[in-house]
Motif scaffolding. Structure first.
Motif, PDB file in Angstrom:
ATOM      1  N   ARG A   1     -39.638  34.411  -3.768  1.00 43.43           N
ATOM      2  CA  ARG A   1     -40.385  34.820  -4.966  1.00 43.43           C
ATOM      3  C   ARG A   1     -41.774  34.220  -4.960  1.00 43.43           C
ATOM      4  O   ARG A   1     -42.753  34.876  -5.291  1.00 43.43           O
ATOM      5  CB  ARG A   1     -39.642  34.396  -6.229  1.00 43.43           C
ATOM      6  N   ALA A   2     -41.849  32.929  -4.599  1.00 47.62           N
ATOM      7  CA  ALA A   2     -43.150  32.261  -4.565  1.00 47.62           C
ATOM      8  C   ALA A   2     -44.049  32.918  -3.523  1.00 47.62           C
ATOM      9  O   ALA A   2     -45.247  33.115  -3.759  1.00 47.62           O
ATOM     10  CB  ALA A   2     -42.969  30.777  -4.260  1.00 47.62           C
ATOM     11  N   ALA A   3     -43.475  33.265  -2.385  1.00 44.71           N
ATOM     12  CA  ALA A   3     -44.264  33.911  -1.336  1.00 44.71           C
ATOM     13  C   ALA A   3     -44.765  35.273  -1.811  1.00 44.71           C
ATOM     14  O   ALA A   3     -45.914  35.645  -1.565  1.00 44.71           O
ATOM     15  CB  ALA A   3     -43.425  34.068  -0.073  1.00 44.71           C
ATOM     16  N   ARG A   4     -43.893  36.014  -2.513  1.00 40.76           N
ATOM     17  CA  ARG A   4     -44.312  37.321  -3.046  1.00 40.76           C
ATOM     18  C   ARG A   4     -45.408  37.147  -4.091  1.00 40.76           C
ATOM     19  O   ARG A   4     -46.347  37.929  -4.148  1.00 40.76           O
ATOM     20  CB  ARG A   4     -43.126  38.051  -3.661  1.00 40.76           C
ATOM     21  N   ALA A   5     -45.280  36.120  -4.930  1.00 41.12           N
ATOM     22  CA  ALA A   5     -46.290  35.881  -5.960  1.00 41.12           C
ATOM     23  C   ALA A   5     -47.632  35.528  -5.311  1.00 41.12           C
ATOM     24  O   ALA A   5     -48.685  36.004  -5.746  1.00 41.12           O
ATOM     25  CB  ALA A   5     -45.844  34.770  -6.895  1.00 41.12           C
ATOM     26  N   ASN A   6     -47.586  34.691  -4.254  1.00 41.72           N
ATOM     27  CA  ASN A   6     -48.825  34.336  -3.553  1.00 41.72           C
ATOM     28  C   ASN A   6     -49.441  35.564  -2.900  1.00 41.72           C
ATOM     29  O   ASN A   6     -50.661  35.752  -2.935  1.00 41.72           O
ATOM     30  CB  ASN A   6     -48.553  33.266  -2.495  1.00 41.72           C
ATOM     31  N   ALA A   7     -48.605  36.392  -2.310  1.00 40.14           N
ATOM     32  CA  ALA A   7     -49.110  37.610  -1.684  1.00 40.14           C
ATOM     33  C   ALA A   7     -49.731  38.532  -2.730  1.00 40.14           C
ATOM     34  O   ALA A   7     -50.770  39.146  -2.496  1.00 40.14           O
ATOM     35  CB  ALA A   7     -47.988  38.330  -0.945  1.00 40.14           C
TER      36      ALA A   7
ATOM     37  N   ARG B   1     -51.100  37.558  -5.550  1.00 41.56           N
ATOM     38  CA  ARG B   1     -52.382  36.966  -5.952  1.00 41.56           C
ATOM     39  C   ARG B   1     -53.459  37.262  -4.915  1.00 41.56           C
ATOM     40  O   ARG B   1     -54.596  37.592  -5.251  1.00 41.56           O
ATOM     41  CB  ARG B   1     -52.235  35.458  -6.131  1.00 41.56           C
ATOM     42  N   LYS B   2     -53.087  37.153  -3.624  1.00 39.40           N
ATOM     43  CA  LYS B   2     -54.053  37.443  -2.574  1.00 39.40           C
ATOM     44  C   LYS B   2     -54.486  38.900  -2.624  1.00 39.40           C
ATOM     45  O   LYS B   2     -55.662  39.217  -2.459  1.00 39.40           O
ATOM     46  CB  LYS B   2     -53.467  37.124  -1.195  1.00 39.40           C
ATOM     47  N   ASN B   3     -53.527  39.780  -2.872  1.00 37.81           N
ATOM     48  CA  ASN B   3     -53.855  41.202  -2.990  1.00 37.81           C
ATOM     49  C   ASN B   3     -54.782  41.445  -4.170  1.00 37.81           C
ATOM     50  O   ASN B   3     -55.697  42.254  -4.097  1.00 37.81           O
ATOM     51  CB  ASN B   3     -52.590  42.050  -3.127  1.00 37.81           C
ATOM     52  N   ASP B   4     -54.516  40.743  -5.292  1.00 35.55           N
ATOM     53  CA  ASP B   4     -55.384  40.892  -6.455  1.00 35.55           C
ATOM     54  C   ASP B   4     -56.794  40.398  -6.135  1.00 35.55           C
ATOM     55  O   ASP B   4     -57.779  41.023  -6.532  1.00 35.55           O
ATOM     56  CB  ASP B   4     -54.819  40.115  -7.648  1.00 35.55           C
ATOM     57  N   ASP B   5     -56.879  39.265  -5.416  1.00 33.99           N
ATOM     58  CA  ASP B   5     -58.195  38.762  -5.030  1.00 33.99           C
ATOM     59  C   ASP B   5     -58.912  39.763  -4.124  1.00 33.99           C
ATOM     60  O   ASP B   5     -60.112  39.999  -4.272  1.00 33.99           O
ATOM     61  CB  ASP B   5     -58.056  37.415  -4.315  1.00 33.99           C
TER      62      ASP B   5
END
Length: 127
Positions: free
Chosen positions: A67-73, A75-79
């Protein structure tokens, strides 16, 4: 109708009567259930279908890094999206500026050509 075969009455009665098969009967129809009632009280299963997998504490903790990895991904996609969007906005602003400059240069060129045409007409004495 010359080919018709005539049967005696004895032959007709000698044949066995055909067995009559009773039609199968269905059971009573199931009652309809409202959607609200169906959600609040699930119907008992008849043992068919797939059973739900039991989740243990180990399985839950194993899924947290995912889940944390998906959330980081995400966030990166949003950036990346915001960076791409700002880049698109910058490109659009540049294009608008170029369009304004292009229209200004066309006007100036038109004015110069009109002035040159007027001067040539005077030299030739056409007007």
């Amino acid at each position: 109708m010359a080919d018709e075969v005539k049967l005696d009455d004895n032959q007709v009665t000698a044949t066995a009567p055909a067995e009559v098969v009773a039609p199968k009967k269905r059971g009573p129809r199931a009652k309809k259930v409202d959607a609200a009632t169906a959600e609040s009280s699930p119907a008992p299963s008849a043992g068919k279908g797939r059973k739900r997998k039991e989740t243990s504490a180990e399985a839950k903790t194993a899924s947290q890094p995912k889940r944390a990895a998906r959330a980081n991904a995400a966030r990166k996609n949003d950036d990346k999206r915001t960076a791409a969007q700002s880049q698109v906005h910058d490109e659009i602003a540049d294009l608008l500026q170029l369009e304004k400059e292009n229209s200004r240069l066309r006007r100036e060129l038109g004015d110069k050509l009109r002035a040159e045409n007027a001067e040539l007409r005077k030299r030739l004495g056409l007007s």
